[in-house]
Design a protein around this motif. Structure first.
Motif, PDB file in Angstrom:
ATOM      1  N   ALA A 191      12.417   5.487 -10.434  1.00  0.00           N
ATOM      2  CA  ALA A 191      11.912   6.401 -11.271  1.00  0.00           C
ATOM      3  C   ALA A 191      10.415   6.540 -11.131  1.00  0.00           C
ATOM      4  CB  ALA A 191      12.363   6.264 -12.750  1.00  0.00           C
ATOM      5  N   GLU A 192       9.843   5.149 -11.057  1.00  0.00           N
ATOM      6  CA  GLU A 192       8.239   5.303 -10.949  1.00  0.00           C
ATOM      7  C   GLU A 192       7.831   6.194  -9.746  1.00  0.00           C
ATOM      8  OE1 GLU A 192       6.389   1.461 -11.220  1.00  0.00           O
ATOM      9  OE2 GLU A 192       7.762   0.760 -12.503  1.00  0.00           O
ATOM     10  N   ALA A 225       0.442   9.467  -4.224  1.00  0.00           N
ATOM     11  CA  ALA A 225       1.171   8.402  -3.262  1.00  0.00           C
ATOM     12  C   ALA A 225       0.416   7.378  -2.827  1.00  0.00           C
ATOM     13  CB  ALA A 225       1.598   9.402  -1.703  1.00  0.00           C
ATOM     14  N   LEU A 226      -0.755   7.403  -3.064  1.00  0.00           N
ATOM     15  CA  LEU A 226      -1.953   6.208  -2.852  1.00  0.00           C
ATOM     16  C   LEU A 226      -1.484   5.489  -3.879  1.00  0.00           C
ATOM     17  CD1 LEU A 226      -3.853   6.158  -0.558  1.00  0.00           C
ATOM     18  CD2 LEU A 226      -5.745   6.862  -2.115  1.00  0.00           C
ATOM     19  N   SER A 227      -1.130   5.837  -4.990  1.00  0.00           N
ATOM     20  CA  SER A 227      -1.382   4.820  -5.968  1.00  0.00           C
ATOM     21  C   SER A 227       0.240   3.844  -5.881  1.00  0.00           C
ATOM     22  CB  SER A 227      -0.931   5.527  -7.595  1.00  0.00           C
ATOM     23  OG  SER A 227       0.480   6.172  -7.460  1.00  0.00           O
ATOM     24  N   LEU A 228       1.108   4.298  -4.880  1.00  0.00           N
ATOM     25  CA  LEU A 228       2.262   3.656  -4.534  1.00  0.00           C
ATOM     26  C   LEU A 228       2.245   2.443  -3.471  1.00  0.00           C
ATOM     27  CD1 LEU A 228       4.725   6.692  -4.475  1.00  0.00           C
ATOM     28  CD2 LEU A 228       4.330   4.981  -6.361  1.00  0.00           C
ATOM     29  N   PHE A 229       0.939   2.614  -3.111  1.00  0.00           N
ATOM     30  CA  PHE A 229       0.556   1.351  -1.959  1.00  0.00           C
ATOM     31  C   PHE A 229       0.224   0.016  -2.562  1.00  0.00           C
ATOM     32  CE2 PHE A 229      -0.239   5.122   0.966  1.00  0.00           C
ATOM     33  CZ  PHE A 229       0.595   4.577   2.092  1.00  0.00           C
ATOM     34  N   ARG A 230       0.512  -0.933  -1.837  1.00  0.00           N
ATOM     35  CA  ARG A 230       0.102  -2.328  -2.450  1.00  0.00           C
ATOM     36  C   ARG A 230      -1.606  -2.297  -2.617  1.00  0.00           C
ATOM     37  NH1 ARG A 230       1.861  -6.416   1.693  1.00  0.00           N
ATOM     38  NH2 ARG A 230      -0.299  -7.026   1.651  1.00  0.00           N
ATOM     39  N   SER A 231      -1.842  -2.940  -3.428  1.00  0.00           N
ATOM     40  CA  SER A 231      -3.432  -2.638  -4.028  1.00  0.00           C
ATOM     41  C   SER A 231      -4.240  -3.053  -2.863  1.00  0.00           C
ATOM     42  CB  SER A 231      -3.680  -3.419  -5.237  1.00  0.00           C
ATOM     43  OG  SER A 231      -3.693  -4.926  -5.053  1.00  0.00           O
ATOM     44  N   ASP A 232      -4.128  -3.896  -2.148  1.00  0.00           N
ATOM     45  CA  ASP A 232      -5.055  -4.390  -0.950  1.00  0.00           C
ATOM     46  C   ASP A 232      -4.914  -3.365  -0.068  1.00  0.00           C
ATOM     47  OD1 ASP A 232      -2.462  -5.070  -0.483  1.00  0.00           O
ATOM     48  OD2 ASP A 232      -3.137  -6.761   0.973  1.00  0.00           O
ATOM     49  N   ILE A 233      -4.081  -2.927   0.220  1.00  0.00           N
ATOM     50  CA  ILE A 233      -3.917  -1.483   1.186  1.00  0.00           C
ATOM     51  C   ILE A 233      -4.747  -0.490   0.759  1.00  0.00           C
ATOM     52  CG2 ILE A 233      -2.288  -0.311   2.574  1.00  0.00           C
ATOM     53  CD1 ILE A 233      -0.283  -2.546   2.602  1.00  0.00           C
TER      54      ILE A 233
END
Lengths: 580, 358
Positions: A78-79, A151-159
């Protein structure tokens, strides 16, 4: 599952839409469209809009995620859906504003009122389909770009950090492509043409640049991660040696800089140097002594005019000194002017002092323009034929050479402000800024120290004025408008009040960049205004805060400034001069 | 008597004190010397002085309307709304487009008063909107910050507004249309008085009287006064402080917008994005002159500054043999601000002492 939480995306979209509409209507989009990041593919104005959309998408996505969690609990799938949906909604709202602009501009001619809503702007916003149907283009485009941001917000923070920092640096490289072009063309015009054109990077250049930046950012992140895992345990002496070496490296870089970048950027560097100098000077007045001087340009003008009059053959023909012989007089005269202006003003409360100094700045210009003083100051024509500086038989005519003069002055000033920091005088200033009454009761003669700060600030500004005069070989009253004071003030506020690297960064960003990108010129003060408001509300200590200032500001986590405590917290009639 | 001698002789000697006395005497000597030599030379007749006086009153009433905005906000928030000059500019700069359109369509020639009404409405609406946005975006988050912080924000906002309006409407100069009926002149005691000067003065007086009535007689005005006395106690008494602050900014904006139209009618030339800066500075001077935070003070200060600015260059500077004295009009206003702040920071009518409330 209700969709209530997606409402939280409307707000970022709404604000982003207003911002995008605003920068379109005031003409920023059109002005910057003449310069590309990638030649013929992507202009700076598109970059602005895309960055706005990406940020909007990112924020609305995180908002939607959080709202979703609040209402429906944690659910990874859902997130993802929420993030994408939220950012798409925000992007749609943002695009709607521009679409409406396109529609309205198609139906009515807005140009008699809004001069910058030109056909070209509509053309840019619709990517070349300026008809009514073209309004679909910004709508769909910003929805998609904002979705990418989400979509960028779904990446791991370091990537994510890696991608974002690389792209930002790449955008910056595109902005200063002119400098890159000029430096590369020293290697050969043909080499340069392959990578950069006058309009921006070529696709090849862009690819190389992006790869380079990506590698550097990746490496530096890895390095920082490793350092974080194994904290530096070398001895203080070693640390100091490392710091010393890095400063030495920066110094050497600064020394060779004009010969790397060539003539035009060197000219800009001289101007940046003048502002760095004035930034140091104003830092003493505003940062150390806490006196908000908005008429700093007056001292700059006195310095420039006195240099001009003492060295030029046209004015006062009996007196014609060399630059170096005139310099002590220039400093003395300006210091005196500082005392003269300071004496009546310094007893006033802080906000009155600010406005009165602003008035003095204007007076300086009015007097320089008036018929009354025109026999000496030359009226609107100013003073011309100021000879170049001569050092040991060498005439400093080129900006590359003048650069060393201003650098010399900057270093002297830097040394003075560094030594002042911990000295008796510096500590007296800090005490005075913090609480004038307490300082006075500790035996600090506040009037004396205020006068000292004012006069020192004035003398440093006079050095800037002197270099300015010999740089242009002429002085006009129009060079000394209130904009100079505001620029110096903004650069120290944005860099961080009282911080030395802050002044450097501030001067490069606020003076250097707009000089290289002439398009900025029109919107310069607009952007300074936004930056000042933003900094004051969100980050009053500046981008690169001085250590002490940063500590003072975050004593309690209220966003407050060190010119005094908020009146609500300390109801004693403390510090009539500065605080509430 | 004894106290006076003690005040003069037993006060600790200080160089700044001496300097201030020297300054005081110097200013007095310059003013007296200049005026006497001008009057003795008989360059101007009494009717010229009368004409200058009326022109000064008209100019001063415009300053007074802007100054009220500074004073109202200062009275309540104790902050200098430096961007108020730009609030004034926003109104007049927007309304000039409506004025042009109405002139072209011939509406202006047929209904000049309706036109002025429409212009007033538009100008006041725009200025009020700008003032409210300023309050909401730039000042409200900093309500409890130390006082230099909102001042710096206000400076930023001021430049932002100037260049935003330049972006909207361009950097060229605009001209207000002429209102036929106001262009006439009356001859009173041999002096030529323009109708428009009297009209501007009267209009400003009506507005100021309205404001005075509003603040003194209505419930909202009463709550404004209460908030300016003490925000916390006012809140305890059930006054919505935020609402009062918003109303104060709105009133300031409305007056500035009205001042804009009056300025356009009185001096149609030179309407540009930068036109708010100097009037803003002068209106601030006027507010300080009358005692900042004091409503009648701002009115009086504005009128006084206008008259002084009209007469001063001719009376004082010409007597000193300074060429083209009217160029130094703006210098006089700023010097006056400095002198007032040094010697009487509470202003002419300032019961609210500048230091006390600080």
């Amino acid at each position: 599952m209700t969709l209530d939480h997606l409402k939280s995306s409307l707000k970022p979209g709404f604000y982003a839409g207003i911002v995008a509409l605003f920068i379109s209507v005031i003409g920023m989009i059109e002005t910057f469209s003449n310069r590309d990041i990638i030649h013929g593919v992507f202009s700076i104005s598109h970059t602005f809009l895309v960055i706005i959309a990406l940020i909007t998408g990112y924020f609305s996505a995180t908002r939607a995620q959080r709202a979703g969690i609040r209402q429906h609990g944690i659910d990874r799938r859902a997130e993802v859906v929420n993030a994408i949906a939220g950012s798409l909604i925000a992007g749609f709202v943002m695009g709607l504003f521009l679409a409406v602009l396109v529609v309205v501009a198609n139906l009515i001619n807005l140009r008699p009122v809004f001069v910058n809503v030109t056909p070209k702007l509509i053309d840019l916003l619709t990517f070349g389909r300026p008809s009514l149907a073209g309004s679909i283009v910004p709508l769909s485009m910003f929805t998609i770009v904002s979705g990418l941001g989400g979509a960028l917000s779904l990446f791991r923070s370091d990537i994510r950090r890696l991608i974002v920092t690389s792209l930002l640096w790449f955008a910056f490289a595109g902005l200063i492509s002119e400098v890159i072009r000029l430096s590369l063309s020293r290697l050969g015009v043909n080499v340069a043409r392959k990578f950069v054109t006058t309009r921006g990077l070529t696709p090849l250049g862009a690819a190389v640049m992006l790869a380079l930046i990506f590698a550097i950012v990746y490496a530096s992140q890895r390095l920082r991660d490793r350092q974080r895992r194994q904290p530096d345990q070398s001895s203080p002496a070693r640390k100091r040696a490392v710091r010393f070496r890095s400063w030495g490296l920066i110094f050497v870089l600064l020394l060779v800089l004009p010969w790397v970048v060539g003539r035009v950027p060197s000219d800009v560097l001289v101007l940046v140097g003048i502002y760095v100098l004035m930034g140091f000077g104003l830092n003493i007045v505003v940062g150390k002594a806490g006196l908000l001087d908005l008429g700093y340009v007056a001292f700059f003008a006195v310095g420039a005019y006195s240099t001009a009059i003492l060295t030029s053959a046209d004015q006062l023909p009996n007196i014609q000194l060399s630059f170096w012989a005139a310099l002590p007089f220039v400093i003395g005269i300006t210091g005196l002017a500082g005392l003269l202006i300071g004496a009546p003003v310094l007893r006033m409360r802080g906000d009155y002092l600010a406005i009165v100094t602003l008035g003095f700045g204007e007076i300086a210009r009015f007097l320089a323009l008036s018929d009354w003083f025109s026999p000496v100051l030359g009226g609107a024509q100013g003073v011309v034929k100021i000879p170049n500086v001569v050092i040991a038989g060498i005439e400093l005519a080129d900006p590359e050479e003048l650069y060393y003069l201003i650098m010399f002055f900057c270093l002297i000033t830097l040394f003075i402000s560094w030594r002042l920091e911990g000295s008796r005088v510096g500590r007296a200033w800090v005490a005075m800024r913090e609480d004038e009454q307490v300082a006075e009761s500790m035996g600090i003669n506040t009037i004396y120290y205020k006068m000292l700060a004012f006069a020192m600030g004035a003398m440093i500004a006079s050095l800037g004025g002197a270099v300015f005069a010999v740089k242009l070989n002429t002085v006009f009253p129009f060079s000394f408008s209130v904009n100079v004071s505001i620029t110096v003030l903004s650069l120290i506020i944005i860099g961080g009040i009282g911080s030395i690297p802050g002044v450097l960064v501030g001067a490069f960003a606020l003076v250097g960049l707009p000089e290289l990108l002439r398009e900025f010129d029109e919107y310069r003060l607009l952007l300074y205004g936004v930056a000042i408001i933003y900094m004051m509300i969100v980050r009053p200590e500046g981008l690169l805060p001085s250590v002490r200032r940063g500590r003072e500001l975050h004593e309690d986590e209220m966003a407050q400034d060190a010119w005094g405590k908020p009146a609500e917290v300390i109801p004693v009639p403390a510090n009539p001069e500065l605080s509430g | 008597m004894a106290t006076i001698t003690r005040r003069i002789f037993l006060k600790r000697f200080s160089w700044t004190g001496l300097l201030l006395w020297a300054l005081r005497i110097g200013v007095l000597v310059i003013v007296l010397w200049g005026s006497i030599s001008t009057l003795a030379s008989g360059r101007y007749s009494a009717s010229t002085w009368l004409a200058l006086l009326i022109a000064g009153l008209a100019q001063g009433s415009i300053y007074a309307l802007i100054a009220l905005g500074y004073s109202l906000v200062y009275g309540i928030l104790l902050m200098i709304n430096f961007a108020h000059g730009e609030v004034f500019m926003a109104g007049i700069f927007t309304s000039v487009f409506l004025a042009e359109a109405l002139e072209e369509s011939g509406f202006l020639a047929r209904h000049p008063f309706l036109t002025i009404g429409a212009l007033l409405l538009l100008s006041m609406a725009v200025s009020t909107t700008v003032a409210l946005l300023l309050e909401r975006i730039a000042y409200r988050p900093l309500r409890n910050a130390p006082r230099l912080v909102p001042l710096i924000t206000a400076i930023g906002a001021s430049f932002f507004l100037q260049y935003a309006f330049r972006g909207f409407f361009g950097s060229g100069f605009k001209v207000y249309p002429e209102f036929g009926r106001m262009m006439g002149q009356w001859n009173i005691f041999g002096a030529n008085i323009q109708v428009v000067q009297v009209a501007v003065f009267l209009a400003a007086l009506v507005m100021m009287a309205g404001l005075y009535w509003f603040v003194e007689r209505t419930k909202t005005g009463k709550s404004m006064r209460a908030v300016s006395e003490d925000k916390e106690i006012a809140a305890l008494m059930g006054i919505d402080v935020n609402r009062v602050i918003v109303i104060t900014f709105a009133i300031g904006g409305m007056l500035a917008g009205a001042a804009g139209v009056l300025r356009g009618v009185y001096q149609p030339q030179g309407i540009s994005f930068f036109m708010g800066f100097v009037p803003g500075l002068k209106a601030f001077t006027a507010a300080v002159l009358g005692g900042i935070g004091n409503i009648p003070g701002a009115m009086l200060g504005g009128l006084f500054l206008g008259v002084f600015e009209g007469i001063g260059p001719n009376l004082i500077l010409q007597g000193l043999g300074i060429p083209a004295a009217n160029q130094l009009k703006d210098v006089i206003a700023i010097v006056m601000l400095v002198i007032v702040l040094i010697f009487r920071p509470q202003g002419l009518l300032g019961e609210r002492l500048a230091e006390e409330k600080a």
